[in-house]
Motif scaffolding. Structure first.
Motif, PDB file in Angstrom:
ATOM      1  N   LEU A   1      37.672  30.958  36.212  1.00  0.00           N
ATOM      2  CA  LEU A   1      38.576  31.932  35.574  1.00  0.00           C
ATOM      3  C   LEU A   1      39.874  31.263  35.139  1.00  0.00           C
TER       4      LEU A   1
ATOM      5  N   TYR B   1      45.980  41.380  34.973  1.00  0.00           N
ATOM      6  CA  TYR B   1      45.145  41.683  36.153  1.00  0.00           C
ATOM      7  C   TYR B   1      46.020  42.219  37.300  1.00  0.00           C
TER       8      TYR B   1
ATOM      9  N   HIS C   1      35.962  41.001  34.443  1.00  0.00           N
ATOM     10  CA  HIS C   1      35.856  40.173  35.657  1.00  0.00           C
ATOM     11  C   HIS C   1      36.502  40.839  36.877  1.00  0.00           C
ATOM     12  N   TYR C   2      37.278  41.904  36.636  1.00  0.00           N
ATOM     13  CA  TYR C   2      38.127  42.439  37.721  1.00  0.00           C
ATOM     14  C   TYR C   2      37.327  42.827  38.965  1.00  0.00           C
TER      15      TYR C   2
ATOM     16  N   LEU D   1      36.056  39.788  40.794  1.00  0.00           N
ATOM     17  CA  LEU D   1      37.145  39.038  41.433  1.00  0.00           C
ATOM     18  C   LEU D   1      37.660  39.794  42.668  1.00  0.00           C
TER      19      LEU D   1
ATOM     20  N   PRO E   1      41.500  36.162  34.390  1.00  0.00           N
ATOM     21  CA  PRO E   1      40.447  37.179  34.359  1.00  0.00           C
ATOM     22  C   PRO E   1      40.627  38.183  33.231  1.00  0.00           C
TER      23      PRO E   1
END
Ligand SMILES: C[S@@+](CC[C@H](N)C(=O)[O-])C[C@H]1O[C@@H](n2cnc3c(N)ncnc32)[C@H](O)[C@@H]1O
Length: 301
Positions: free
Chosen positions: A11, A100, A21-22, A25, A17
């Motif tokens: 990442l 993010y 992708h959150y 992750l 991110p």
């Protein structure tokens, strides 16, 4: 663990991110946190993940600012104001990390608590339209909330008494509130040692008691109660243990709080000598930041 670290490294390589992708992750941070909590030597695991973050853990990102603590402690006035202002790094390689960060429930709850305070002030003002309100704001930080209240309402009949033990916070808040300094008194003081002969309509504190031990919490509650008028109210914030950002905050930001449930808050208030009828617990929309209310005079029910 190795695959989690590779994921983070990848990442970082991709410039942080993206929303898709959150979830993954966040799940990785939860899984790392679980492993760390069950380990007798978690230091190596924590440092590996922080190393993998590389530039994304410098003060150029909010998470990195939180980790590096330029003023020596977590949750300083500048960090909190970055959260209120939804600050995003101008660096293309880092900006996704800030986006993010702002999507996390904890910063959303911090922004909500500003609104909670503004709503509380509006409510008090609507019940008392004539008197000059005296508001005590303990651990005031950047005073973004005070500024917004004064700037939107133009209420001339209110005075804020803002206490903070960091002179840098007071300087920063004075700049933000420059237009309204005649309605604010700053006190450079440790909250635990603050005294005043003034009786306040509200004693508010957010982002402070979640750093206190139970003993300090009760001491502070009694102190604040002694400082409000007979019809006044004490309102103090505390994060709930189910804070979904807790693992991220601890692993990446090295940011630890004393989390408390509604039950814990009521128990503490009762053991500080307050009667159940005078105690209420409020919450902001994310159910992350709770607010213990102690009402003097009239009870809540
Ligand atoms: C997380 S910020 C909260 C700021 C503000 N209440 C808000 O919600 O926007 C915490 C602030 O508390 C101050 N602080 C921490 N411990 C304190 C203490 N014992 N007495 C006074 N201020 C304190 C810090 O300097 C910092 O400005």
């Amino acid at each position: 663990m190795k695959s989690h670290i590779s994921f983070v490294r990848e990442l970082v390589k991709q410039g942080g991110p993206k929303p898709e992708h959150y979830d993954e992750l966040n799940n990785k941070f939860s899984s790392i946190a679980k492993t760390i909590r069950n380990s007798s030597h978690p230091e190596h695991m924590i440092s590996s993940i922080r190393e993998a973050l590389n530039d994304a853990l410098t003060i150029e990102t909010i998470q990195g600012y939180g980790f590096n603590k330029p003023f020596g402690y977590s949750g300083d006035f500048y960090m909190i104001d970055k959260i209120y202002q939804k600050h995003i790094s101008p660096d293309d390689n880092l900006r996704n990390w800030d986006i993010y960060f702002h999507s996390q429930k904890a910063p959303i709850a911090v922004r909500n608590r500003k609104q909670y305070f503004l709503d509380l002030l509006d409510k008090i003002r609507s019940h008392n339209q004539s008197d000059t309100l005296q508001i005590l704001n303990i651990a005031c930080g950047p005073c973004r909330d005070v500024y917004e209240y004064l700037d939107t309402t133009k209420d001339k009949n209110i005075h804020f008494h803002c206490v903070d033990y960091d002179q840098n916070a007071i300087k920063y808040a004075s700049n933000i509130c420059e237009k309204y300094l005649d309605q604010i008194t700053f006190y450079h003081k440790n909250a635990l040692r603050f005294r005043s002969n003034i009786k306040f309509d509200v004693a508010w504190s957010a982002g402070l008691l979640d750093y206190f031990t139970d003993k300090q919490f009760k001491f502070m509650l009694k102190k604040l109660y002694s400082l409000v008028t007979q019809e006044g109210e004490v309102v103090v914030g505390n994060f709930h243990p189910d804070n979904p950002s807790r693992d991220y905050m601890e692993i990446v930001g090295d940011w630890y709080l004393n989390y408390r449930t509604e039950f814990d808050l009521i128990k503490l208030a009762k053991s500080a000598g307050f009667c159940l009828n005078n105690i209420r617990v409020g919450v902001e929309e994310e159910y992350v930041n709770l607010f213990l209310h102690i009402k003097c005079g009239k009870s809540f029910i």
